[in-house]
Motif scaffolding. Sequence first.
Motif, PDB file in Angstrom:
ATOM      1  N   LEU A 189     -12.861   3.619  10.546  1.00 59.30           N
ATOM      2  CA  LEU A 189     -12.971   2.177  10.780  1.00 59.30           C
ATOM      3  C   LEU A 189     -12.065   1.369   9.859  1.00 59.30           C
ATOM      4  N   TYR A 190     -12.066   1.746   8.579  1.00 65.68           N
ATOM      5  CA  TYR A 190     -11.240   1.035   7.605  1.00 65.68           C
ATOM      6  C   TYR A 190     -10.185   1.978   7.015  1.00 65.68           C
ATOM      7  N   ALA A 191      -9.667   2.858   7.842  1.00 67.99           N
ATOM      8  CA  ALA A 191      -8.794   3.910   7.320  1.00 67.99           C
ATOM      9  C   ALA A 191      -7.412   3.416   6.915  1.00 67.99           C
ATOM     10  N   GLY A 192      -6.948   2.326   7.495  1.00 71.43           N
ATOM     11  CA  GLY A 192      -5.626   1.818   7.138  1.00 71.43           C
ATOM     12  C   GLY A 192      -4.545   2.828   7.495  1.00 71.43           C
ATOM     13  N   ASP A 193      -3.765   3.225   6.476  1.00 75.50           N
ATOM     14  CA  ASP A 193      -2.671   4.172   6.703  1.00 75.50           C
ATOM     15  C   ASP A 193      -3.066   5.594   6.325  1.00 75.50           C
ATOM     16  N   THR A 248     -20.090   5.321   4.743  1.00 76.79           N
ATOM     17  CA  THR A 248     -20.046   4.147   3.846  1.00 76.79           C
ATOM     18  C   THR A 248     -19.086   4.303   2.672  1.00 76.79           C
ATOM     19  N   HIS A 249     -18.793   5.530   2.267  1.00 74.44           N
ATOM     20  CA  HIS A 249     -18.026   5.765   1.045  1.00 74.44           C
ATOM     21  C   HIS A 249     -16.662   5.081   1.067  1.00 74.44           C
ATOM     22  N   ASN A 250     -15.832   5.452   2.036  1.00 73.72           N
ATOM     23  CA  ASN A 250     -14.477   4.884   2.070  1.00 73.72           C
ATOM     24  C   ASN A 250     -14.501   3.381   2.341  1.00 73.72           C
ATOM     25  N   ASN A 251     -15.437   2.950   3.199  1.00 74.73           N
ATOM     26  CA  ASN A 251     -15.536   1.521   3.498  1.00 74.73           C
ATOM     27  C   ASN A 251     -15.943   0.734   2.256  1.00 74.73           C
ATOM     28  N   ALA A 252     -16.891   1.287   1.469  1.00 79.09           N
ATOM     29  CA  ALA A 252     -17.332   0.601   0.247  1.00 79.09           C
ATOM     30  C   ALA A 252     -16.217   0.574  -0.798  1.00 79.09           C
ATOM     31  N   LEU A 253     -15.443   1.667  -0.879  1.00 75.03           N
ATOM     32  CA  LEU A 253     -14.303   1.681  -1.801  1.00 75.03           C
ATOM     33  C   LEU A 253     -13.282   0.620  -1.404  1.00 75.03           C
ATOM     34  N   ASN A 293     -11.935  -2.784  -3.487  1.00 80.36           N
ATOM     35  CA  ASN A 293     -10.495  -2.855  -3.754  1.00 80.36           C
ATOM     36  C   ASN A 293      -9.935  -1.614  -4.457  1.00 80.36           C
ATOM     37  N   VAL A 294     -10.529  -0.460  -4.161  1.00 76.77           N
ATOM     38  CA  VAL A 294      -9.994   0.802  -4.679  1.00 76.77           C
ATOM     39  C   VAL A 294      -8.799   1.195  -3.812  1.00 76.77           C
ATOM     40  N   PRO A 295      -7.667   1.552  -4.398  1.00 79.31           N
ATOM     41  CA  PRO A 295      -6.480   1.892  -3.606  1.00 79.31           C
ATOM     42  C   PRO A 295      -6.751   2.982  -2.575  1.00 79.31           C
ATOM     43  N   GLU A 296      -6.141   2.851  -1.409  1.00 81.47           N
ATOM     44  CA  GLU A 296      -6.348   3.772  -0.291  1.00 81.47           C
ATOM     45  C   GLU A 296      -6.082   5.223  -0.663  1.00 81.47           C
ATOM     46  N   LYS A 297      -5.126   5.458  -1.567  1.00 78.13           N
ATOM     47  CA  LYS A 297      -4.727   6.838  -1.887  1.00 78.13           C
ATOM     48  C   LYS A 297      -5.854   7.662  -2.498  1.00 78.13           C
ATOM     49  N   TYR A 298      -6.899   6.983  -3.027  1.00 80.02           N
ATOM     50  CA  TYR A 298      -8.005   7.716  -3.643  1.00 80.02           C
ATOM     51  C   TYR A 298      -9.135   8.038  -2.657  1.00 80.02           C
ATOM     52  N   HIS A 299      -9.154   7.374  -1.513  1.00 78.58           N
ATOM     53  CA  HIS A 299     -10.318   7.461  -0.628  1.00 78.58           C
ATOM     54  C   HIS A 299     -10.617   8.882  -0.156  1.00 78.58           C
ATOM     55  N   HIS A 300      -9.621   9.565   0.440  1.00 73.34           N
ATOM     56  CA  HIS A 300      -9.840  10.916   0.969  1.00 73.34           C
ATOM     57  C   HIS A 300     -10.138  11.904  -0.154  1.00 73.34           C
TER      58      HIS A 300
END
Length: 545
Positions: free
Chosen positions: A121-125, A275-280, A284-291
């Motif tokens: 949902l909020y995956a971006g790039d 919820t994890h990646n969406n909450a990050l 405002n946690v940078p996308e590169k850390y999400h996965h």
Amino acid sequence: MSQKNDSEKMLRGSWLLTVGAVSTQIMGMLYIIPFYSIMGGEENLALYGYAYTPYAIMLSFAIAGLPGAVSKFIAKYNALGMYKTSQKLYLSSFIVSFGLGIISFIILFFMAPILADIQTLYAGDAIWSTEDITRVIRVISFAIIIIPLFATWRGVFQGFESFGPTTASLVLEQLVRIIFLLAGTYIVIEVINGSIRTANEVAVFAAFIGGFAALFTLMFFWFKRKPHIDKMVASDDTGETLSYRVMYKEIISYSVPIILMGISISTLMLIDQLTHNNALEMANVPEKYHHEWFTILNLTTHKLVMIPTAFASAFGVSSIPFITKNYFLKQLDSVNVHIKTTLLSTLIFTIPAALGLLILSAPIYTAFYEYNEFGNLVLLVYAPVAILFALFTVTCSIMQGINKQWYTMVYIVIMFAVKLLINIPLIMQFYTVGAVLGTMISLAVGITLNLLTIKYFSKFKSRTLLRPLTEMVVYSIVMVLVVEVIYFLLNRHLDITGTMDAIIMLVATIPIAVVVYIVLIFKTGLADAVLGETAQKIRRKLRVL
């Protein structure tokens, strides 16, 4: 004498299941080392994790609580001498479980795009697209076709107080799955230079291959045990049997709460997954850390934390037939003995294992994966949750045994509600560690409600647990202090960021920790108080305790 024999049978069954559960957990932990290396780190493993959690939840619905319900049903009617009723149930349950597997496979296969959409949902790039996640979920969905059948078969054996077939099938299923997974992913990436997505698809398809190994193992045991079961059926002189409608009405009353219990841990993980990646992102946690952080939470650290809970699943599953039998015979004293034995036998190993995982979190994470400061931190916080996972599993099993499974269903829903309510705020405040705290709090709520209900309906005297639990904690702390001293000395000469140095630390500390704790519980008599005759057998074999 009967009570003593039941206790001995339960412990013997528990140890058989413990061997199977611990063996599979250890294999499940060890294969991650080469798998992690083949796949190339947390980010490439994320796709594997995104597929496995929805699969685990759908699998629980596919199994429909039948293994536990069938085990409980057979134990109850065997105790009443109604072996023909047991036979009628287990023969029809094979057809029902296979049908449920087919239906659940179809549902998961066609729901895969929706599940993938929610997760991106909020995956971006992000490197993994909706299509990637959809494909991997669809591949793993094939395993659901056969797993409910052999899972129910295990429940039949357990209802007849036979735990060896479950142990053998667990070990072979895991072994075949891992061999196929490692060989397949290695060939895809290193030999034919295939994509990471294809390697992930091969990895999840291994569950289907492992399922066939389990199925053939159970078939072998069935032909060996069937003559004995047939004799039991022939001895039924009650002249009573139940209609399918009555039988399955009772089975459904058992199985619905078991379904919720079966999906509880997977659902907690799914809540994190959604919820994890969406909450990050909200924090405002940078996308590169999400996965990477998600994989640390739901795969790498979770694999390690679940090892101590193998004891809980073994003792929980083996306790149900015995508690059920005595509860329906209104022998509450025997029920209380089994409850006490189940709780203490689980915790006597889970507590030191969880504390050891906590104190050695850094070298353990480095040895199994690679040095990752954030991974070390998450494992440090996550390690004590192993005790809560164990307690939740075993108290749910006890609730099933005393026929209060509907209370458990309500409590699990409350637990999910708590997790949903607090998860995003905690993740936004503490990042990935917040998700661990959310799991910790929700499990604590569920365990407390279970224990209060068990105490009320079984008249269980909780004070009888106080002294042995205190001793377990004290001896575990002594063990941890000894390990901490050795770890401190080694840390002055070894580099925790190096894989070989981390392995040396573990080789030097873990055996000493095990010896210290084992000596303490045997020399003080705690092992005898908890394990009974089993402790004496261990003492006679080792001759040093």
